[in-house]
Structure formats: C-alpha cells, structure tokens
Design a protein around this motif. Structure first.
Motif, PDB file in Angstrom:
ATOM      1  N   ILE A  11       0.752  11.179  -3.170  1.00 33.18           N
ATOM      2  CA  ILE A  11       2.096  11.073  -2.617  1.00 33.18           C
ATOM      3  C   ILE A  11       2.989  10.365  -3.630  1.00 33.18           C
ATOM      4  O   ILE A  11       2.626   9.317  -4.162  1.00 33.18           O
ATOM      5  CB  ILE A  11       2.069  10.306  -1.278  1.00 33.18           C
ATOM      6  CG1 ILE A  11       1.180  11.068  -0.284  1.00 33.18           C
ATOM      7  CG2 ILE A  11       3.482  10.092  -0.738  1.00 33.18           C
ATOM      8  CD1 ILE A  11       0.840  10.307   0.976  1.00 33.18           C
ATOM      9  N   THR A  12       4.153  10.952  -3.894  1.00 30.52           N
ATOM     10  CA  THR A  12       5.113  10.372  -4.820  1.00 30.52           C
ATOM     11  C   THR A  12       6.410  10.117  -4.065  1.00 30.52           C
ATOM     12  O   THR A  12       6.916  11.009  -3.372  1.00 30.52           O
ATOM     13  CB  THR A  12       5.369  11.315  -6.011  1.00 30.52           C
ATOM     14  OG1 THR A  12       4.132  11.517  -6.694  1.00 30.52           O
ATOM     15  CG2 THR A  12       6.380  10.732  -6.978  1.00 30.52           C
ATOM     16  N   SER A  59      -4.358   3.822  -2.610  1.00 25.03           N
ATOM     17  CA  SER A  59      -4.492   3.178  -3.912  1.00 25.03           C
ATOM     18  C   SER A  59      -3.302   3.613  -4.777  1.00 25.03           C
ATOM     19  O   SER A  59      -3.088   4.804  -4.981  1.00 25.03           O
ATOM     20  CB  SER A  59      -5.799   3.608  -4.565  1.00 25.03           C
ATOM     21  OG  SER A  59      -5.908   3.081  -5.861  1.00 25.03           O
ATOM     22  N   VAL A  60      -2.547   2.637  -5.264  1.00 25.03           N
ATOM     23  CA  VAL A  60      -1.369   2.926  -6.075  1.00 25.03           C
ATOM     24  C   VAL A  60      -1.803   3.344  -7.478  1.00 25.03           C
ATOM     25  O   VAL A  60      -2.597   2.656  -8.121  1.00 25.03           O
ATOM     26  CB  VAL A  60      -0.421   1.713  -6.135  1.00 25.03           C
ATOM     27  CG1 VAL A  60       0.763   1.978  -7.055  1.00 25.03           C
ATOM     28  CG2 VAL A  60       0.058   1.342  -4.735  1.00 25.03           C
ATOM     29  N   PRO A  70       0.220  -0.613  -9.636  1.00 27.71           N
ATOM     30  CA  PRO A  70      -0.917   0.194 -10.064  1.00 27.71           C
ATOM     31  C   PRO A  70      -2.248  -0.538  -9.892  1.00 27.71           C
ATOM     32  O   PRO A  70      -2.391  -1.697 -10.276  1.00 27.71           O
ATOM     33  CB  PRO A  70      -0.633   0.466 -11.540  1.00 27.71           C
ATOM     34  CG  PRO A  70       0.855   0.409 -11.633  1.00 27.71           C
ATOM     35  CD  PRO A  70       1.257  -0.689 -10.677  1.00 27.71           C
ATOM     36  N   GLY A  71      -3.191   0.140  -9.247  1.00 28.46           N
ATOM     37  CA  GLY A  71      -4.512  -0.419  -8.996  1.00 28.46           C
ATOM     38  C   GLY A  71      -4.638  -1.147  -7.672  1.00 28.46           C
ATOM     39  O   GLY A  71      -5.743  -1.406  -7.207  1.00 28.46           O
ATOM     40  N   ASP A  72      -3.512  -1.480  -7.021  1.00 24.97           N
ATOM     41  CA  ASP A  72      -3.574  -2.157  -5.727  1.00 24.97           C
ATOM     42  C   ASP A  72      -3.978  -1.181  -4.640  1.00 24.97           C
ATOM     43  O   ASP A  72      -3.623   0.006  -4.681  1.00 24.97           O
ATOM     44  CB  ASP A  72      -2.228  -2.784  -5.371  1.00 24.97           C
ATOM     45  CG  ASP A  72      -1.897  -3.997  -6.214  1.00 24.97           C
ATOM     46  OD1 ASP A  72      -2.836  -4.635  -6.741  1.00 24.97           O
ATOM     47  OD2 ASP A  72      -0.696  -4.306  -6.353  1.00 24.97           O
ATOM     48  N   VAL A  73      -4.707  -1.691  -3.647  1.00 23.29           N
ATOM     49  CA  VAL A  73      -5.136  -0.875  -2.515  1.00 23.29           C
ATOM     50  C   VAL A  73      -4.482  -1.409  -1.246  1.00 23.29           C
ATOM     51  O   VAL A  73      -4.080  -2.572  -1.178  1.00 23.29           O
ATOM     52  CB  VAL A  73      -6.675  -0.852  -2.377  1.00 23.29           C
ATOM     53  CG1 VAL A  73      -7.303  -0.176  -3.583  1.00 23.29           C
ATOM     54  CG2 VAL A  73      -7.243  -2.247  -2.200  1.00 23.29           C
ATOM     55  N   PHE A  74      -4.384  -0.545  -0.232  1.00 21.88           N
ATOM     56  CA  PHE A  74      -3.789  -0.951   1.033  1.00 21.88           C
ATOM     57  C   PHE A  74      -4.435  -0.195   2.179  1.00 21.88           C
ATOM     58  O   PHE A  74      -5.108   0.818   1.975  1.00 21.88           O
ATOM     59  CB  PHE A  74      -2.267  -0.746   1.027  1.00 21.88           C
ATOM     60  CG  PHE A  74      -1.837   0.678   0.806  1.00 21.88           C
ATOM     61  CD1 PHE A  74      -1.618   1.534   1.878  1.00 21.88           C
ATOM     62  CD2 PHE A  74      -1.652   1.169  -0.474  1.00 21.88           C
ATOM     63  CE1 PHE A  74      -1.226   2.846   1.681  1.00 21.88           C
ATOM     64  CE2 PHE A  74      -1.253   2.481  -0.691  1.00 21.88           C
ATOM     65  CZ  PHE A  74      -1.046   3.322   0.392  1.00 21.88           C
ATOM     66  N   TYR A  75      -4.204  -0.702   3.396  1.00 24.49           N
ATOM     67  CA  TYR A  75      -4.760  -0.114   4.614  1.00 24.49           C
ATOM     68  C   TYR A  75      -3.659  -0.080   5.660  1.00 24.49           C
ATOM     69  O   TYR A  75      -2.997  -1.087   5.906  1.00 24.49           O
ATOM     70  CB  TYR A  75      -5.932  -0.971   5.088  1.00 24.49           C
ATOM     71  CG  TYR A  75      -6.393  -0.738   6.502  1.00 24.49           C
ATOM     72  CD1 TYR A  75      -6.815   0.516   6.935  1.00 24.49           C
ATOM     73  CD2 TYR A  75      -6.435  -1.795   7.404  1.00 24.49           C
ATOM     74  CE1 TYR A  75      -7.258   0.708   8.237  1.00 24.49           C
ATOM     75  CE2 TYR A  75      -6.889  -1.608   8.703  1.00 24.49           C
ATOM     76  CZ  TYR A  75      -7.292  -0.358   9.115  1.00 24.49           C
ATOM     77  OH  TYR A  75      -7.740  -0.161  10.397  1.00 24.49           O
ATOM     78  N   LEU A 123      -2.536   7.496  -4.016  1.00 25.10           N
ATOM     79  CA  LEU A 123      -3.464   8.362  -3.311  1.00 25.10           C
ATOM     80  C   LEU A 123      -3.616   7.806  -1.905  1.00 25.10           C
ATOM     81  O   LEU A 123      -3.870   6.610  -1.730  1.00 25.10           O
ATOM     82  CB  LEU A 123      -4.834   8.393  -3.995  1.00 25.10           C
ATOM     83  CG  LEU A 123      -4.880   9.053  -5.360  1.00 25.10           C
ATOM     84  CD1 LEU A 123      -6.282   8.931  -5.961  1.00 25.10           C
ATOM     85  CD2 LEU A 123      -4.489  10.521  -5.266  1.00 25.10           C
ATOM     86  N   GLY A 124      -3.437   8.662  -0.886  1.00 23.43           N
ATOM     87  CA  GLY A 124      -3.629   8.274   0.506  1.00 23.43           C
ATOM     88  C   GLY A 124      -4.878   8.960   1.030  1.00 23.43           C
ATOM     89  O   GLY A 124      -5.032  10.176   0.878  1.00 23.43           O
ATOM     90  N   TYR A 125      -5.779   8.189   1.632  1.00 25.83           N
ATOM     91  CA  TYR A 125      -7.032   8.694   2.182  1.00 25.83           C
ATOM     92  C   TYR A 125      -6.933   8.644   3.703  1.00 25.83           C
ATOM     93  O   TYR A 125      -6.894   7.559   4.285  1.00 25.83           O
ATOM     94  CB  TYR A 125      -8.212   7.845   1.708  1.00 25.83           C
ATOM     95  CG  TYR A 125      -8.382   7.840   0.208  1.00 25.83           C
ATOM     96  CD1 TYR A 125      -9.321   8.663  -0.392  1.00 25.83           C
ATOM     97  CD2 TYR A 125      -7.609   7.012  -0.604  1.00 25.83           C
ATOM     98  CE1 TYR A 125      -9.482   8.660  -1.773  1.00 25.83           C
ATOM     99  CE2 TYR A 125      -7.761   7.014  -1.980  1.00 25.83           C
ATOM    100  CZ  TYR A 125      -8.698   7.834  -2.559  1.00 25.83           C
ATOM    101  OH  TYR A 125      -8.857   7.832  -3.927  1.00 25.83           O
ATOM    102  N   PHE A 126      -6.859   9.818   4.338  1.00 23.24           N
ATOM    103  CA  PHE A 126      -6.672   9.935   5.776  1.00 23.24           C
ATOM    104  C   PHE A 126      -8.017  10.251   6.423  1.00 23.24           C
ATOM    105  O   PHE A 126      -8.583  11.325   6.184  1.00 23.24           O
ATOM    106  CB  PHE A 126      -5.662  11.048   6.091  1.00 23.24           C
ATOM    107  CG  PHE A 126      -4.282  10.776   5.545  1.00 23.24           C
ATOM    108  CD1 PHE A 126      -3.268  10.339   6.388  1.00 23.24           C
ATOM    109  CD2 PHE A 126      -3.997  10.942   4.196  1.00 23.24           C
ATOM    110  CE1 PHE A 126      -2.000  10.074   5.887  1.00 23.24           C
ATOM    111  CE2 PHE A 126      -2.732  10.682   3.685  1.00 23.24           C
ATOM    112  CZ  PHE A 126      -1.726  10.244   4.538  1.00 23.24           C
ATOM    113  N   LEU A 127      -8.540   9.317   7.253  1.00 22.26           N
ATOM    114  CA  LEU A 127      -9.806   9.518   7.952  1.00 22.26           C
ATOM    115  C   LEU A 127      -9.517  10.299   9.225  1.00 22.26           C
ATOM    116  O   LEU A 127      -8.718   9.856  10.062  1.00 22.26           O
ATOM    117  CB  LEU A 127     -10.451   8.178   8.285  1.00 22.26           C
ATOM    118  CG  LEU A 127     -11.175   7.466   7.144  1.00 22.26           C
ATOM    119  CD1 LEU A 127     -10.273   7.157   5.981  1.00 22.26           C
ATOM    120  CD2 LEU A 127     -11.866   6.224   7.648  1.00 22.26           C
TER     121      LEU A 127
END
Length: 125
Positions: free
Chosen positions: A42-43, A62-63, A82-87, A107-111
């Motif tokens: 996603i941009t 993850s950015v 860059p490199g930071d993760v989030f929830y 990058l967004g990871y959709f469960l």
C-alpha cells in the motif's frame, strides 16, 4: 556483500551469515481460525491522511519506505518509518495513519477466516 565487526584486538570478525530477530510478538484478543493471509503493498501519497477507519480482521504491517503518523483512537500517536512494524486490531478505531511529507509505502498482512474478504470501514466521527 560481507559485513564485518570489530573483534578481539581490533581485528575484524566476520558477521554471521544469518540473523533472526523478533520485531513483534502480538497476542490476539481471542483465538482466530485463519484460512488465508492477504498481503498488500500500500502506498499513500505525501501528506495524505487515511482518516478514521476500522478493519474487519486483524492487520499487521511493515513500513518499507517513507513515514506515517499512526494512532489507535485514545492512545498516543507514533511516527512509523522504514522497518517499523504495526498492528491494527480487528474492530478497533484507527484514528490516524497519515503519510508524512515523504509519503509512505508499507506491506499490510490481512488475516482472514474462511470465506472472508478484507474490509475497511470509514465510520462517522
């Protein structure tokens, strides 16, 4: 590319060929039967505010580039780079995911459970 670190007596020691680091270990509020994971790149354009939103399932991210102000409603804001993760928890109001002056790509990871599609809702304030 080979990386070296300073060793005993100032002699360089070769860097290990593999390294693993836990950057997030997030418990979910309840068990989730995940049938698939959808990953999206996603941009968001520089200065664009994504707005208050809610996801229908948990989202991890993850950015890759740029930066954004991230805030769960009622909590402190954080600047992600860059490199930071989030929830983003399922059903929780995300108050801000605002791209900074350099924009943001992540990058967004959709469960997703069986038969479920990722949905994004923009609630009334």
């Amino acid at each position: 590319m080979r990386t070296e670190t300073a060793g005993v007596g100032g002699r360089p020691e070769p860097a290990p060929p593999l390294s693993r680091e836990i950057v997030m270990d997030q418990r979910l509020p309840e068990p989730l039967v995940t049938r698939r994971v959808e990953i999206r790149r996603i941009t968001i354009a520089p200065g664009y505010a994504a707005g208050l939103h809610v996801h229908n399932g948990p989202v991890f991210g993850s950015v890759e580039a740029g930066s954004a102000v991230y805030q769960i409603e009622g909590e402190a804001e954080t600047v992600l780079g860059p490199g930071d993760v989030f929830y983003e928890p399922e059903g929780v109001r995300i108050a801000r995911f605002d791209a900074q002056e350099d924009g943001v790509t992540f990058l967004g990871y959709f469960l997703l459970a069986d038969g479920m599609d990722a949905e994004l809702v923009f609630p009334e304030v």
